[in-house]
Design a protein around this motif. Structure first.
Motif, PDB file in Angstrom:
ATOM      1  N   GLU A 280       0.821  -1.212   0.000  1.00 52.68           N
ATOM      2  CA  GLU A 280       0.000   0.000   0.000  1.00 52.68           C
ATOM      3  C   GLU A 280       0.856   1.263   0.000  1.00 52.68           C
ATOM      4  O   GLU A 280       0.542   2.243  -0.683  1.00 52.68           O
ATOM      5  N   LEU A 281       1.966   1.242   0.750  1.00 53.36           N
ATOM      6  CA  LEU A 281       2.841   2.407   0.818  1.00 53.36           C
ATOM      7  C   LEU A 281       3.469   2.686  -0.548  1.00 53.36           C
ATOM      8  O   LEU A 281       3.538   3.839  -0.990  1.00 53.36           O
ATOM      9  N   PHE A 282       3.907   1.616  -1.234  1.00 57.19           N
ATOM     10  CA  PHE A 282       4.518   1.804  -2.550  1.00 57.19           C
ATOM     11  C   PHE A 282       3.479   2.296  -3.553  1.00 57.19           C
ATOM     12  O   PHE A 282       3.773   3.153  -4.394  1.00 57.19           O
TER      13      PHE A 282
ATOM     14  N   ASN B 189      11.740   1.068 -12.694  1.00 53.80           N
ATOM     15  CA  ASN B 189      13.059   1.079 -12.070  1.00 53.80           C
ATOM     16  C   ASN B 189      13.301   2.408 -11.364  1.00 53.80           C
ATOM     17  O   ASN B 189      13.783   2.448 -10.225  1.00 53.80           O
ATOM     18  N   LYS B 190      12.975   3.519 -12.025  1.00 60.32           N
ATOM     19  CA  LYS B 190      13.161   4.845 -11.418  1.00 60.32           C
ATOM     20  C   LYS B 190      12.241   5.024 -10.214  1.00 60.32           C
ATOM     21  O   LYS B 190      12.656   5.531  -9.168  1.00 60.32           O
ATOM     22  N   ILE B 191      10.981   4.606 -10.373  1.00 61.22           N
ATOM     23  CA  ILE B 191      10.029   4.746  -9.268  1.00 61.22           C
ATOM     24  C   ILE B 191      10.495   3.959  -8.047  1.00 61.22           C
ATOM     25  O   ILE B 191      10.445   4.445  -6.910  1.00 61.22           O
ATOM     26  N   TYR B 192      10.985   2.737  -8.287  1.00 64.38           N
ATOM     27  CA  TYR B 192      11.428   1.884  -7.179  1.00 64.38           C
ATOM     28  C   TYR B 192      12.664   2.472  -6.505  1.00 64.38           C
ATOM     29  O   TYR B 192      12.755   2.494  -5.274  1.00 64.38           O
ATOM     30  N   ASN B 193      13.618   2.960  -7.299  1.00 64.53           N
ATOM     31  CA  ASN B 193      14.825   3.557  -6.732  1.00 64.53           C
ATOM     32  C   ASN B 193      14.494   4.810  -5.919  1.00 64.53           C
ATOM     33  O   ASN B 193      15.052   5.032  -4.834  1.00 64.53           O
ATOM     34  N   ASP B 194      13.586   5.616  -6.445  1.00 68.86           N
ATOM     35  CA  ASP B 194      13.153   6.813  -5.718  1.00 68.86           C
ATOM     36  C   ASP B 194      12.431   6.426  -4.425  1.00 68.86           C
ATOM     37  O   ASP B 194      12.578   7.091  -3.390  1.00 68.86           O
ATOM     38  N   PHE B 195      11.668   5.350  -4.492  1.00 67.45           N
ATOM     39  CA  PHE B 195      10.943   4.878  -3.311  1.00 67.45           C
ATOM     40  C   PHE B 195      11.920   4.420  -2.226  1.00 67.45           C
ATOM     41  O   PHE B 195      11.726   4.710  -1.036  1.00 67.45           O
TER      42      PHE B 195
ATOM     43  N   PHE C 181      13.382   7.407  -0.662  1.00 67.04           N
ATOM     44  CA  PHE C 181      12.387   8.019   0.212  1.00 67.04           C
ATOM     45  C   PHE C 181      12.312   7.280   1.554  1.00 67.04           C
ATOM     46  O   PHE C 181      12.269   7.904   2.629  1.00 67.04           O
ATOM     47  N   GLN C 182      12.272   5.952   1.481  1.00 68.98           N
ATOM     48  CA  GLN C 182      12.220   5.157   2.705  1.00 68.98           C
ATOM     49  C   GLN C 182      13.449   5.397   3.570  1.00 68.98           C
ATOM     50  O   GLN C 182      13.346   5.523   4.802  1.00 68.98           O
ATOM     51  N   GLN C 183      14.619   5.440   2.949  1.00 70.85           N
ATOM     52  CA  GLN C 183      15.860   5.644   3.689  1.00 70.85           C
ATOM     53  C   GLN C 183      15.863   6.997   4.398  1.00 70.85           C
ATOM     54  O   GLN C 183      16.233   7.089   5.574  1.00 70.85           O
ATOM     55  N   LYS C 184      15.426   8.041   3.695  1.00 67.43           N
ATOM     56  CA  LYS C 184      15.389   9.372   4.304  1.00 67.43           C
ATOM     57  C   LYS C 184      14.364   9.428   5.426  1.00 67.43           C
ATOM     58  O   LYS C 184      14.590  10.079   6.454  1.00 67.43           O
ATOM     59  N   ALA C 185      13.236   8.737   5.237  1.00 67.48           N
ATOM     60  CA  ALA C 185      12.205   8.718   6.267  1.00 67.48           C
ATOM     61  C   ALA C 185      12.714   8.027   7.524  1.00 67.48           C
ATOM     62  O   ALA C 185      12.468   8.480   8.654  1.00 67.48           O
ATOM     63  N   GLU C 186      13.443   6.915   7.358  1.00 64.04           N
ATOM     64  CA  GLU C 186      13.997   6.203   8.499  1.00 64.04           C
ATOM     65  C   GLU C 186      15.074   7.034   9.193  1.00 64.04           C
ATOM     66  O   GLU C 186      15.157   7.052  10.432  1.00 64.04           O
ATOM     67  N   GLU C 187      15.892   7.723   8.399  1.00 64.08           N
ATOM     68  CA  GLU C 187      16.930   8.570   8.989  1.00 64.08           C
ATOM     69  C   GLU C 187      16.302   9.696   9.805  1.00 64.08           C
ATOM     70  O   GLU C 187      16.786  10.031  10.893  1.00 64.08           O
ATOM     71  N   ARG C 188      15.243  10.280   9.269  1.00 63.45           N
ATOM     72  CA  ARG C 188      14.566  11.349  10.003  1.00 63.45           C
ATOM     73  C   ARG C 188      13.954  10.811  11.295  1.00 63.45           C
ATOM     74  O   ARG C 188      14.006  11.478  12.340  1.00 63.45           O
TER      75      ARG C 188
END
Length: 266
Positions: free
Chosen positions: A183-185, A199-205, A208-215
């Motif tokens: 659902e999140l994707f 491929n671009k959408i998945y890489n961007d996703f 996004f997840q990495q930045k969200a976890e870092e925050r």
């Protein structure tokens, strides 16, 4: 003319309600009738699909596609039958409302072709043109528009198929069907799918997840820092962390956040 159209519309709605009710009954009978014909080895229809799916095309390319089940065929058949019944009810209502006569040509209306002609003429009139004189030109334009639409749809399907293959080659460890069920994707990809490569959408996703976890880690670390600076700590409180937030695993980080929420780490 407007009164006739309103009458036709009312008749259509009545017919549609009857058809919808009949469709529900037909669904049950169709299911029973369809499953009764299936033996232990499967229906003849399923056998034919299996034989056809294993036969290579003329260009020796074999597309691997999900095999349709008996339920899929039954569902498609019921849908087609319902759409056909709805169209018939609508056309019958138009013929009845117009007393079986095309108001533009004053010719008799008996079948679907006659109704289609009337509807086309009505559309021409709405555009401010002559339903009789401009009819031939209207049909040619409509055919060309349909051809362009079909070509665009075909190109889009071809692009999606190639994009899916490209994604599979670049991310062999990712199940695309499972990813699309996330659902999140799906929320992240909304408005992007079909315009950008998967491929671009998945890489961007992933970014996004990495930045969200870092925050989230930074916020949790700030909470811990603020609590650690608060005076009046009790000797029974949890001892300081042995590992920094940045070095924690995802499970450790989530466990720490839960402790902060429960007030176990003040």
């Amino acid at each position: 003319m407007e009164d006739i159209e309103k009458s036709a519309k009312t008749t259509i709605e009545d017919e549609k309600s009857v058809i919808d009710g009949a469709s529900d009954d037909a669904d049950t009978s169709n299911n029973a009738e369809f499953t009764d014909t299936v033996d232990e080895d499967g229906s003849e229809e399923t056998k034919l699909v299996k034989e056809t799916s294993t036969k290579p095309q003329q260009n020796d390319k074999v597309d691997v596609k999900p095999q349709k089940t008996n339920a899929d065929y039954a569902r498609e058949r019921r849908k087609a039958e319902q759409e056909k019944a709805i169209k018939k009810a609508r056309y019958d209502a138009i013929i009845e409302a117009l007393n079986g006569e095309n108001p533009y040509t004053h010719e008799k209306m008996e079948d679907d072709a006659d109704v289609d002609e009337y509807l086309n003429m009505k559309e021409i009139e709405k555009s401010g043109k002559d339903p009789i004189a401009d009819y031939s030109k209207f049909l040619k334009t409509k055919v060309k528009e349909q051809e362009r639409a079909q070509q665009a749809e075909s190109s889009q399907k071809e692009w999606i198929a190639k994009d899916r293959q490209d994604f599979a080659s670049k991310h062999p460890d990712v199940n695309l069907d499972e990813l699309l069920d996330d659902e999140l994707f799906r929320t992240f990809a909304l408005g992007k799918a079909g315009k950008y490569s998967m491929n671009k959408i998945y890489n961007d996703f992933q970014s996004f997840q990495q930045k969200a976890e870092e925050r989230a880690r930074d916020r949790a670390a700030q909470i811990l820092a603020n609590n650690a600076a608060t005076p009046g700590k009790l000797s029974t409180q949890t001892p300081p962390l042995q590992k920094s937030v940045s070095d924690m695993s995802k499970a450790e980080f989530e466990q720490m956040v839960e402790k902060v929420k429960r007030g176990e780490m003040n």
